[in-house]
Structure formats: C-alpha cells, structure tokens
Design a protein around this motif. Structure first.
Motif, PDB file in Angstrom:
ATOM      1  N   SER A   4       1.326  -1.184  -0.035  1.00  0.00           N
ATOM      2  CA  SER A   4       0.050  -0.098  -0.011  1.00  0.00           C
ATOM      3  C   SER A   4       0.404   1.563  -0.362  1.00  0.00           C
ATOM      4  O   SER A   4       0.658   2.414  -0.479  1.00  0.00           O
ATOM      5  CB  SER A   4      -1.077  -0.037   1.136  1.00  0.00           C
ATOM      6  OG  SER A   4      -0.568  -0.320   2.066  1.00  0.00           O
ATOM      7  N   GLY A   5       2.113   1.061   0.557  1.00  0.00           N
ATOM      8  CA  GLY A   5       2.886   2.713   0.947  1.00  0.00           C
ATOM      9  C   GLY A   5       3.108   2.671  -1.166  1.00  0.00           C
ATOM     10  O   GLY A   5       3.094   3.945  -0.830  1.00  0.00           O
ATOM     11  N   VAL A   6       3.981   1.290  -1.558  1.00  0.00           N
ATOM     12  CA  VAL A   6       4.556   1.047  -2.865  1.00  0.00           C
ATOM     13  C   VAL A   6       3.003   2.570  -3.625  1.00  0.00           C
ATOM     14  O   VAL A   6       3.761   3.369  -4.325  1.00  0.00           O
ATOM     15  CB  VAL A   6       5.018   0.426  -2.929  1.00  0.00           C
ATOM     16  CG1 VAL A   6       5.642   0.598  -4.840  1.00  0.00           C
ATOM     17  CG2 VAL A   6       6.240   0.270  -2.771  1.00  0.00           C
ATOM     18  N   ALA A   7       2.390   2.120  -3.739  1.00  0.00           N
ATOM     19  CA  ALA A   7       1.664   1.872  -4.572  1.00  0.00           C
ATOM     20  C   ALA A   7       0.823   3.871  -4.066  1.00  0.00           C
ATOM     21  O   ALA A   7       0.637   4.771  -5.349  1.00  0.00           O
ATOM     22  CB  ALA A   7      -0.281   1.560  -4.035  1.00  0.00           C
ATOM     23  N   CYS A   8       0.953   4.102  -2.629  1.00  0.00           N
ATOM     24  CA  CYS A   8       0.663   5.679  -2.115  1.00  0.00           C
ATOM     25  C   CYS A   8       1.216   6.907  -2.946  1.00  0.00           C
ATOM     26  O   CYS A   8       1.394   7.358  -3.122  1.00  0.00           O
ATOM     27  CB  CYS A   8       0.093   5.676  -0.904  1.00  0.00           C
ATOM     28  SG  CYS A   8      -1.744   5.102  -0.730  1.00  0.00           S
ATOM     29  N   VAL A   9       2.716   5.766  -2.335  1.00  0.00           N
ATOM     30  CA  VAL A   9       4.069   6.853  -3.047  1.00  0.00           C
ATOM     31  C   VAL A   9       4.421   7.247  -4.380  1.00  0.00           C
ATOM     32  O   VAL A   9       4.536   8.157  -5.250  1.00  0.00           O
ATOM     33  CB  VAL A   9       5.432   6.398  -2.637  1.00  0.00           C
ATOM     34  CG1 VAL A   9       6.793   7.149  -2.938  1.00  0.00           C
ATOM     35  CG2 VAL A   9       5.936   6.232  -0.548  1.00  0.00           C
ATOM     36  N   SER A  10       3.785   6.535  -5.019  1.00  0.00           N
ATOM     37  CA  SER A  10       4.067   6.330  -6.950  1.00  0.00           C
ATOM     38  C   SER A  10       2.689   7.205  -7.504  1.00  0.00           C
ATOM     39  O   SER A  10       3.356   8.231  -8.116  1.00  0.00           O
ATOM     40  CB  SER A  10       4.555   4.500  -7.374  1.00  0.00           C
ATOM     41  OG  SER A  10       4.573   3.822  -6.678  1.00  0.00           O
ATOM     42  N   LEU A  11       1.619   6.896  -6.896  1.00  0.00           N
ATOM     43  CA  LEU A  11       1.047   8.104  -7.305  1.00  0.00           C
ATOM     44  C   LEU A  11       0.852   9.312  -6.503  1.00  0.00           C
ATOM     45  O   LEU A  11       0.885  10.300  -7.810  1.00  0.00           O
ATOM     46  CB  LEU A  11      -0.492   6.940  -6.932  1.00  0.00           C
ATOM     47  CG  LEU A  11      -1.441   7.442  -7.272  1.00  0.00           C
ATOM     48  CD1 LEU A  11      -1.744   8.060  -9.336  1.00  0.00           C
ATOM     49  CD2 LEU A  11      -3.396   6.927  -7.012  1.00  0.00           C
ATOM     50  N   LEU A  12       1.263   9.354  -5.566  1.00  0.00           N
ATOM     51  CA  LEU A  12       1.653  10.929  -5.000  1.00  0.00           C
ATOM     52  C   LEU A  12       2.304  11.455  -5.727  1.00  0.00           C
ATOM     53  O   LEU A  12       1.969  12.913  -6.336  1.00  0.00           O
ATOM     54  CB  LEU A  12       1.752  11.139  -3.412  1.00  0.00           C
ATOM     55  CG  LEU A  12       0.884  10.350  -2.287  1.00  0.00           C
ATOM     56  CD1 LEU A  12       1.242  10.556  -1.639  1.00  0.00           C
ATOM     57  CD2 LEU A  12      -0.233  11.482  -2.236  1.00  0.00           C
ATOM     58  N   ARG A  13       3.269  10.555  -6.558  1.00  0.00           N
ATOM     59  CA  ARG A  13       4.342  11.261  -7.003  1.00  0.00           C
ATOM     60  C   ARG A  13       3.882  12.191  -8.508  1.00  0.00           C
ATOM     61  O   ARG A  13       4.330  12.586  -9.018  1.00  0.00           O
ATOM     62  CB  ARG A  13       5.851  10.333  -7.754  1.00  0.00           C
ATOM     63  CG  ARG A  13       6.793  10.329  -6.160  1.00  0.00           C
ATOM     64  CD  ARG A  13       7.403  11.901  -5.824  1.00  0.00           C
ATOM     65  NE  ARG A  13       8.413  12.386  -7.144  1.00  0.00           N
ATOM     66  CZ  ARG A  13       8.184  13.586  -7.575  1.00  0.00           C
ATOM     67  NH1 ARG A  13       7.653  14.011  -7.305  1.00  0.00           N
ATOM     68  NH2 ARG A  13       8.883  13.690  -9.054  1.00  0.00           N
ATOM     69  N   ARG A  14       3.070  10.953  -8.680  1.00  0.00           N
ATOM     70  CA  ARG A  14       2.533  10.910 -10.447  1.00  0.00           C
ATOM     71  C   ARG A  14       1.656  11.876 -10.273  1.00  0.00           C
ATOM     72  O   ARG A  14       1.894  13.084 -11.657  1.00  0.00           O
ATOM     73  CB  ARG A  14       1.664   9.902 -11.059  1.00  0.00           C
ATOM     74  CG  ARG A  14       1.607   9.636 -12.256  1.00  0.00           C
ATOM     75  CD  ARG A  14       1.131   8.580 -12.906  1.00  0.00           C
ATOM     76  NE  ARG A  14       1.737   7.027 -11.758  1.00  0.00           N
ATOM     77  CZ  ARG A  14       1.254   6.387 -11.461  1.00  0.00           C
ATOM     78  NH1 ARG A  14       0.045   5.354 -11.530  1.00  0.00           N
ATOM     79  NH2 ARG A  14       2.256   4.944 -10.939  1.00  0.00           N
TER      80      ARG A  14
END
Length: 249
Positions: A22-32
């Motif tokens: 869940s962290g990887v998904a959130c970090v990735s989308l926030l950066r996007r």
C-alpha cells in the motif's frame, strides 16, 4: 484538478509505513501527481527494495514507536521542506486469535504499538505543520471490523477503533485551530486541513492475486484504489472530509 485527479505540485506528503504494497502504491501515485514524497519505514533494506526505483523519493528510516525519534524526524522535515502537507499513516498489521480468551497480550501489544502508538506519535509530531498547511491531510486506513467486531479479531478491532477515535480528535483539533482560516471569524471558513479515515475490509495487491489465482478476494480493496482515494482527498473540500469515514470496501 486534472481529469486524473488533483495536481499536487508544491506539496510535500509524508507516507508512514511506506515499504509495504500500500505504501508503494501511495508513494508512486502521489509522485505521479506532482507531490514531493517522504517515505518513512523502520527498515532501510525494505525501503530501498520497495522504493529504490523511485530515485526522487526521500526515504527516511525511523522507529515510529519511538516518540523522540519521530519528533526529531518531524523537526528535520519541517526545516528541510517549505511545508508538510500530508501524513498518510499506513503502519499497522493484523493478528487474530481463537476467541476472546485467545487474544494474547503479545498480539495486543504488537497491534497497539503498530496501529495506535505510531499514529499518536506521528500525528502529534506533524500536527503543527499540518495545521499551518493550506491543504494539510492526515489519513489512516481502518477496517470494517470496527463496525462488526468478532471474538476472533477483538484486539485488532479494538486498536482500529481507538485509531479512528484518535483521528476524529485530530479532526476536531484542525477545526478548532483553523477556525476562520478564510480570513473571517466564521467557522464555515475552515478548516483547510482534514483528518480522514479510509475504511477497507482488507487490502490486496497484484502479487497476492498472482500467488492465489484461484481466490476471488471478495470485498478486498486493491492498493491502487487506496492510493487513488488518498490522492483524491486533495481534490475534496477539507470541511467535507474532516473527521469522516470513507468506505472503500
């Protein structure tokens, strides 16, 4: 806001418990969506393995159960970034037992430390920065078990319930401390920051589905959908989501 969600350029979001799916998904989308992201985890190796491919993400190691260490982290980030505009709390875990008498002290203490102590420490340490932000967001992930607790998950449900209560108290703090942020004394002018509870039955990711292609995972929320909900908080008016439970399951 773009067709795909809000633009987060100029915002800094701290993701606590960033090494999990869940962290990887959130970090990735926030950066996007343009946010600067600080990914916090307790193990440097896990953080590097999970997020090393995102070279622009600031990875920080911190024991979030250690209040002085969290305070030091908050001071360093507040000094190093123009603002802190989000705290996404993904720290937690799951432990069950065989009925009420099977809820061990060890399991309860582990759940309390990971699910509640880390939330108390991080929300207190970053509270002033989130109040100072014009778009501050605190989000936690809770469980449908709070609404329908069973004997087998009594400790888990109790800790999640406590975390929800703490988050609603933070929401009240935002409302009180940001009253009149629009330049008037009218409470309707604020808050600009919001503390929100995202509720799921359970989370699933692609690796879990690949490992169990025979399983349907009914009612589970994909981590990508959780990430979309987190980003979507920035496209919502703070008063509308402050202190609210948003059901994703």
């Amino acid at each position: 806001m773009s067709a795909d969600g809000p633009t987060l350029a100029g915002l800094t979001v701290v993701v606590a418990g960033a090494a999990g799916a869940s962290g990887v998904a959130c970090v990735s989308l926030l950066r996007r969506h343009g946010a600067a992201v600080v990914a916090v985890g307790s193990d440097e190796g896990r953080l590097d393995h999970a997020l090393g491919h995102l070279t622009e993400v600031d990875r920080r190691v911190c024991d979030l159960t250690d209040a002085p260490a969290v305070a030091d982290l908050a001071r360093a980030l507040t000094a190093g970034y123009p603002s802190i505009d989000g705290l996404i709390h993904l720290v937690g875990g799951w432990r069950g037992g065989s009925g009420i008498t099977g809820q061990s002290d060890d399991d309860y203490e582990a759940l309390r430390a990971s699910g509640l102590t880390t939330l108390r420490n991080t929300s207190r340490a970053f509270y002033a920065a989130l109040v100072a932000s014009r778009t501050g967001r605190l989000a936690i992930v809770s469980s449908t078990a709070v609404d329908h607790p069973t004997a087998a998950v009594a400790s888990y449900a109790a800790v999640k319930s406590a975390a929800e209560t703490w988050t609603r108290a933070v929401a009240d703090g935002f409302r009180r401390d940001q009253q009149g942020v629009g330049g008037s004394d009218d409470a309707a002018a604020g808050p600009a920051s919001a503390a929100t509870i995202l509720v799921v039955k359970a989370l699933v990711d692609d690796a879990m589905r690949a490992a169990r292609p025979d399983r349907a995972f009914p009612g589970y929320t994909h981590v990508d959908d959780l990430a979309a909900a987190v980003v979507g908080l920035y496209g919502s008016d703070a008063p509308a989501i402050n202190g609210q439970r948003i059901i994703l399951a």
